[in-house]
Design an enzyme around this catalytic site. Sequence first.
Site, PDB file in Angstrom:
ATOM      1  CE1 TYR A  11      49.132  40.698  19.443  1.00 19.09           C
ATOM      2  CE2 TYR A  11      49.155  41.629  21.656  1.00 19.09           C
ATOM      3  CZ  TYR A  11      49.786  41.382  20.452  1.00 19.09           C
ATOM      4  OH  TYR A  11      51.059  41.833  20.262  1.00 19.09           O
ATOM      5  CB  ILE A  12      48.287  36.595  23.901  1.00 20.47           C
ATOM      6  CG1 ILE A  12      48.759  38.044  24.093  1.00 20.47           C
ATOM      7  CG2 ILE A  12      49.407  35.608  24.257  1.00 20.47           C
ATOM      8  CD1 ILE A  12      49.087  38.435  25.508  1.00 20.47           C
ATOM      9  CG  ASP A  31      37.503  33.694  22.521  1.00 21.77           C
ATOM     10  OD1 ASP A  31      38.730  33.903  22.577  1.00 21.77           O
ATOM     11  OD2 ASP A  31      36.650  34.564  22.790  1.00 21.77           O
ATOM     12  CG  LEU A  33      33.515  34.378  19.565  1.00 23.08           C
ATOM     13  CD1 LEU A  33      32.633  34.117  18.336  1.00 23.08           C
ATOM     14  CD2 LEU A  33      34.962  34.578  19.099  1.00 23.08           C
ATOM     15  N   GLY A  36      37.181  38.494  21.850  1.00 24.74           N
ATOM     16  CA  GLY A  36      37.935  37.859  20.761  1.00 24.74           C
ATOM     17  C   GLY A  36      37.185  37.961  19.434  1.00 24.74           C
ATOM     18  CE1 TYR A 141      43.996  40.780  33.562  1.00 22.39           C
ATOM     19  CE2 TYR A 141      45.786  42.378  33.744  1.00 22.39           C
ATOM     20  CZ  TYR A 141      45.266  41.206  33.215  1.00 22.39           C
ATOM     21  OH  TYR A 141      46.025  40.468  32.359  1.00 22.39           O
ATOM     22  CE  LYS A 145      44.441  37.075  33.805  1.00 21.71           C
ATOM     23  NZ  LYS A 145      44.402  35.932  32.896  1.00 21.71           N
ATOM     24  CG  PHE A 169      56.404  42.304  32.517  1.00 23.40           C
ATOM     25  CD1 PHE A 169      56.350  41.033  33.072  1.00 23.40           C
ATOM     26  CD2 PHE A 169      56.747  43.353  33.349  1.00 23.40           C
ATOM     27  CE1 PHE A 169      56.632  40.812  34.428  1.00 23.40           C
ATOM     28  CE2 PHE A 169      57.044  43.150  34.703  1.00 23.40           C
ATOM     29  CZ  PHE A 169      56.984  41.876  35.235  1.00 23.40           C
ATOM     30  N   GLY A 281      45.030  53.287  38.213  1.00 23.02           N
ATOM     31  CA  GLY A 281      45.407  51.873  38.218  1.00 23.02           C
ATOM     32  C   GLY A 281      46.729  51.579  37.527  1.00 23.02           C
TER      33      GLY A 281
END
Length: 326
Positions: A11-12, A31, A33, A36, A141, A145, A169, A281
């Site tokens: 998406y981003i 990618d 996939l 994606g 997650y 990161k 965010f 979470g």
Amino acid sequence: MKIIVTGAAGYIGSVVTELLIAEGHSIVALDNLAHGHRTAVHPDAKFVELDLLDAEGLMRLFATESVDAVVHLAAEALVDVSLRDPGLFFRANISGGINLLEAMIHHGVKRMVFSSTAAVYGQPREIPIPEDAQKNPVNAYGESKLAFERIMAWYRIAYDLHHVSLRYFNAAGATERFGEFHQPETHLIPIVFEAALGERDTMKLFGSDWDTPDGTCVRDYVHVVDIARAHILALHQIDDLGARAYNLGNGSGYSNLQVIEAVRKVTGRQVNVIQADRRPGDPATLVASSDRIRQELGWKPEFPELDTIIETAWRWRQAHPHGYAE
Ligand code: UDP
């Protein structure tokens, strides 16, 4: 510049690629996939299907493509999955990231813009959250990161890697061409659209007893184009920045109920909501202080209004009723 964008079919990543190409950059779109979609890759980018766990494949890619920088968005990113299968996240987001760093350094590529997350903070003590707030992730997650942000700092010491972490965010909205589409969908706004479209009878509201004004979680929604612009600003200034982390949010929080209400208003449709348990979470409130990126990079959101963000997402959804599904 010639730039590798990892996660370019996401998406981003699709929107970051679109804006970088519009700026005249040459893009290698990488990618695996797994999440994606091939059709989300901009046609003017050179697509390479590769998994970051393929260290040799990465070495070969950097040997054949002489690039100036990497924008690294590829990741496992679903919070609830990260609680059930942390190893998946540590392999993809940490081991995969290290493979990427090793290939970069081996081939003299020392500019990295990294897609990080508000999830590095966990349950924040102060709202809005500044970048130097305590970091206590409440899911694997966020942990993965944060670990990779810290790992990059050691590559700066050893190899003079220049790295900018952008802590997103809640990304939302769409361009004319690219929008949000996941299978299965887990994100709030596209799920409310599905309920508004009658593709699902009801939607679940996860938790109504949070310590927030209306009892539902509060999030900071930021338009995907504004997120993509931040990557471009970071790339422009990365040689002077060295190592930096920036929050990317609008600084105003909307509760889940407010988001549902805004979708009702924008779409003019009914949304049937059922109360459900809290989702494990989830922090109660995540709202960014984005003073740092505003001051240091001159970032200013072009689409700060929730209604506008939802309108662009709704337009894309209507133009692409099946998303990227074949
Ligand atoms: N949410 C919800 N119902 C859904 C999906 C999401 O109530 O079907 C809530 C979720 O619990 C969180 C907020 O919406 O409080 C935003 O969730 P999302 O997954 O979109 O983004 P996150 O904040 O987890 O990155």
